[in-house]
Design an enzyme around this catalytic site. Structure first.
Site, mmCIF file in Angstrom:
data_model
loop_
_atom_site.group_PDB
_atom_site.id
_atom_site.type_symbol
_atom_site.label_atom_id
_atom_site.label_comp_id
_atom_site.label_asym_id
_atom_site.label_seq_id
_atom_site.Cartn_x
_atom_site.Cartn_y
_atom_site.Cartn_z
ATOM 1 C CB SER A 126 0.727 -6.626 -35.027
ATOM 2 O OG SER A 126 1.207 -7.870 -34.620
ATOM 3 C CG HIS A 147 2.203 -6.140 -29.593
ATOM 4 N ND1 HIS A 147 3.234 -5.419 -30.140
ATOM 5 C CD2 HIS A 147 1.855 -7.056 -30.526
ATOM 6 C CE1 HIS A 147 3.497 -5.876 -31.342
ATOM 7 N NE2 HIS A 147 2.676 -6.861 -31.605
ATOM 8 C CD GLU A 159 4.808 -2.130 -28.493
ATOM 9 O OE1 GLU A 159 5.301 -1.052 -28.828
ATOM 10 O OE2 GLU A 159 4.266 -2.906 -29.302
ATOM 11 C CG ASN A 198 5.154 -3.863 -35.242
ATOM 12 O OD1 ASN A 198 6.268 -4.305 -35.513
ATOM 13 N ND2 ASN A 198 4.195 -4.616 -34.750
#
Ligand SMILES: NC(=O)c1ccc[n+]([C@@H]2O[C@H](COP(=O)([O-])OP(=O)(O)OC[C@H]3O[C@@H](n4cnc5c(N)ncnc54)[C@H](O)[C@@H]3O)[C@@H](O)[C@H]2O)c1
Length: 292
Positions: A126, A147, A159, A198
């Site tokens: 992450s 991801h 991602e 994120n």
């Protein structure tokens, strides 16, 4: 109903069979791939097998998977503790704990043992720069971020994150696995802390924590505001508890390290809660209490 496809392609591999690795192994096996999974020890491997079994059982109960297909899927997933068993994989998706030294060590060892020259090493990290993982290997052009989102069998997004050294062919190949094999939607992000989702989500969650910390409003009212007023499925403090406060702290710290923006700095309340082991749902208490 999901059906199974014949398996004639090279195996793929997953490293780490926790929350994310078990989901990634499941979707790859449901797509017809043979999946070699690596865990640290027998107990962790057994927990990983149980997680995959429980998730597939849920899919059967909900009418999304036939029972006989479930059995075939389970046969395609081999969970073990010997890293060498992954040698023949054409794609490894690393989903071990979010610790840079653990991941760089894994990438170095995998690079040395993979038999295929064209094998791709992908990470579900992450927050760790893909470049750091790439330069731990002799094949940085074949190292890429992939991801996934939790729960992997349910959320459609992946991602894809190339580093400055990742080749276009590597990006195309992982995109094809995500889209064609797994039926996922791919978005592409530069190799920056937090990637797209994120980098947007975490400062919003931290704002919710700061609002609570300053006495601006109660946890229930902050969450109700975003659920009732903005049609979010859950509010920022409920979502923080679901993700895990330790995970949010780690991502916030890497965002702050990268951009030095105050809005990414983890607020003291979050830091103290993590120190206290109040990590959210997984520990039984975070902003709310949960019965185990
Ligand atoms: N939790 C999320 O919502 C989420 C979402 C997207 C990405 N991620 C990322 O996915 C990765 C895994 O997160 P998670 O939530 O599944 O964590 P987790 O703690 O549930 O699972 C991590 C697993 O890795 C195993 N592991 C640790 N060192 C290992 C090694 N050397 N070899 C093999 N296995 C090893 C552990 O035994 C554990 O089972 C992290 O990089 C995390 O940042 C997590």
């Amino acid at each position: 109903m999901t059906t199974s496809a014949a398996t004639s392609r090279a195996p793929v591999a997953v490293v780490g069979c926790g929350l994310m690795g078990s989901g990634i192994a499941e979707v790859l096996a449901r797509a017809g791939r043979t999946v070699l999974v690596h865990e640290v020890d027998d107990a962790a491997a057994e927990r990983g097998r149980e997680r995959i079994g429980a998730s597939l059982a849920r899919a059967v109960r909900n009418g999304k998977l036939d029972e006989d297909v479930r059995d075939e899927v389970l046969e395609r997933v081999v969970v073990g503790t010997d890293l060498e068993a992954l040698a023949e994989a054409e794609l490894v998706v690393e989903a071990a704990s979010e610790d840079e030294s653990v991941k760089t060590d894994l990438f170095r060892r995998l690079d040395a043992l993979l038999v295929r020259d064209d094998a791709i090493l992908a990470s579900n990290t992450s927050s760790i720069p893909i470049m750091k993982l790439g330069t731990a290997t002799r094949r940085p052009e074949q190292v890429v971020g992939m991801h996934f989102f939790n729960p992997v069998p349910v959320l459609p997004l992946v991602e894809v994150v190339p580093s400055l050294l990742t080749s276009a062919e590597t990006v195309e190949r992982v995109q094809a696995v995500a889209e064609d094999d797994l039926g996922k939607t791919v978005i592409s992000s530069q190799d920056r802390a937090g990637f797209i989702v994120n980098a947007l989500l975490v400062p919003y969650l931290l704002s919710g924590v700061r609002m609570l910390e300053s006495g601006f409003a109660s946890a229930r009212d902050i969450d109700a505001g975003m659920v009732q007023g903005c049609a979010h499925p859950m509010g920022p403090l409920q979502l923080s508890d679901l993700i895990g406060l330790d995970t949010i702290k780690a991502i916030a710290e890497s965002l702050y390290d990268e951009f030095k923006e105050p809005l990414f700095a983890p607020p003291p309340m979050l830091l103290r809660m993590v120190d206290a082991g109040l990590l959210g749902r997984k520990s039984g208490r975070g902003f709310y209490e949960y019965s185990r």
